[in-house]
Design a protein around this motif. Structure first.
Motif, short mmCIF file in Angstrom:
data_model
loop_
_atom_site.label_atom_id
_atom_site.label_comp_id
_atom_site.label_asym_id
_atom_site.label_seq_id
_atom_site.Cartn_x
_atom_site.Cartn_y
_atom_site.Cartn_z
N GLN A 54 -5.56 -5.63 -10.32
CA GLN A 54 -4.81 -6.66 -10.27
C GLN A 54 -5.33 -7.89 -11.27
O GLN A 54 -6.49 -7.82 -11.45
CB GLN A 54 -4.86 -7.38 -8.84
N PRO A 93 -6.65 -0.18 -4.40
CA PRO A 93 -5.56 0.17 -5.23
C PRO A 93 -4.94 1.37 -4.56
O PRO A 93 -5.30 2.02 -3.68
CB PRO A 93 -6.32 0.68 -6.45
N PHE A 120 -1.08 -3.60 -8.71
CA PHE A 120 -2.19 -2.65 -9.26
C PHE A 120 -1.35 -1.87 -10.47
O PHE A 120 -0.31 -1.51 -10.47
CB PHE A 120 -2.51 -1.91 -8.34
#
Ligand code: MD6
Ligand code: FE
Length: 151
Positions: A54, A93, A120
Motif C-alpha cells: 500500500q 496483502p 494493495f
C-alpha cells in the motif's frame, strides 16, 4: 507606431492551485484539486518486480481525503497487479487469487485515488525488450515508473 503605454493592460497573474483546496472530492478517481509535491522514480531491470504494498507514507489527511497517487510508466511494459479496494492502512496483502492484472505500456498513466487509494498493488514482472525503440533507452528491458504524490 506608438501604442498607448498600456498601464493596467493585459498582464494578470494566474494563481496556481493551493494545497488544501478542493482535494479529493471531485471525480471517481479522486483527482480533483490534485497538487503533487513529490515524485518518486523507480527503475526496473528486466528482472525487476515490486511486491504487493500500500502507498501509505503520505500524511493522514491526504490519505483520508483519497488524494491520488498518479503514476506514469515509461520504457518496457510490465504486468501490474492490484487487489480489491481496501479501507484500512495496514493489514495483510490479499492473496493473488483476489487480485487483477493489467499490462502497463510505456506512456500509460494510472490514477490511484478515492476508494482505490489504499489498494494493495505491485509489479509482477517486466517484459524483457519491450521498451519502444524511440526512447533510446540503453536497454530495452528497462522500465521507469514515476509516481506523483501530494504529501
Ligand atoms: C510501478 N507503482 O508501477 C509501481 N503506487 O512500478 C506503484 O507502486 C504505484 O503505480 C501507487 C499508485 C500507482 C502506482
Ligand atoms: Fe505503490
Amino acid at each position: 507606431g506608438g501604442g498607448g503605454g498600456g498601464a493596467g493592460d493585459g498582464e494578470e497573474e494566474v494563481e496556481e492551485g493551493e494545497e488544501g483546496e478542493g482535494q479529493g472530492e471531485e471525480g471517481a478517481a479522486g483527482a480533483g484539486g490534485f497538487v503533487p509535491d513529490i515524485v518518486i522514480v523507480n527503475e526496473y531491470s528486466k528482472a525487476g518486480a515490486l511486491g504487493l504494498h500500500q502507498d501509505k507514507d503520505e500524511s493522514a489527511p491526504s490519505l483520508a481525503a483519497g488524494t491520488p497517487v498518479v503514476s506514469v510508466s515509461l520504457g518496457a511494459a510490465c504486468d501490474f497487479v492490484f487487489g480489491p479496494p481496501t479501507a484500512e492502512v495496514g493489514g495483510p496483502p490479499p492473496p493473488l487469487s483476489q487480485c487483477q492484472f493489467v499490462r502497463l505500456y510505456s506512456g500509460d498513466l494510472l490514477v490511484f485515488g478515492g476508494a482505490s487509494r489504499l489498494m494493495f498493488h505491485g509489479v509482477k514482472g517486466v517484459l524483457a525488450g519491450s521498451a519502444p525503440k524511440y526512447l533510446r533507452l540503453p536497454d530495452r528491458g528497462l522500465r521507469l515508473n514515476l509516481t506523483f504524490r501530494q504529501f
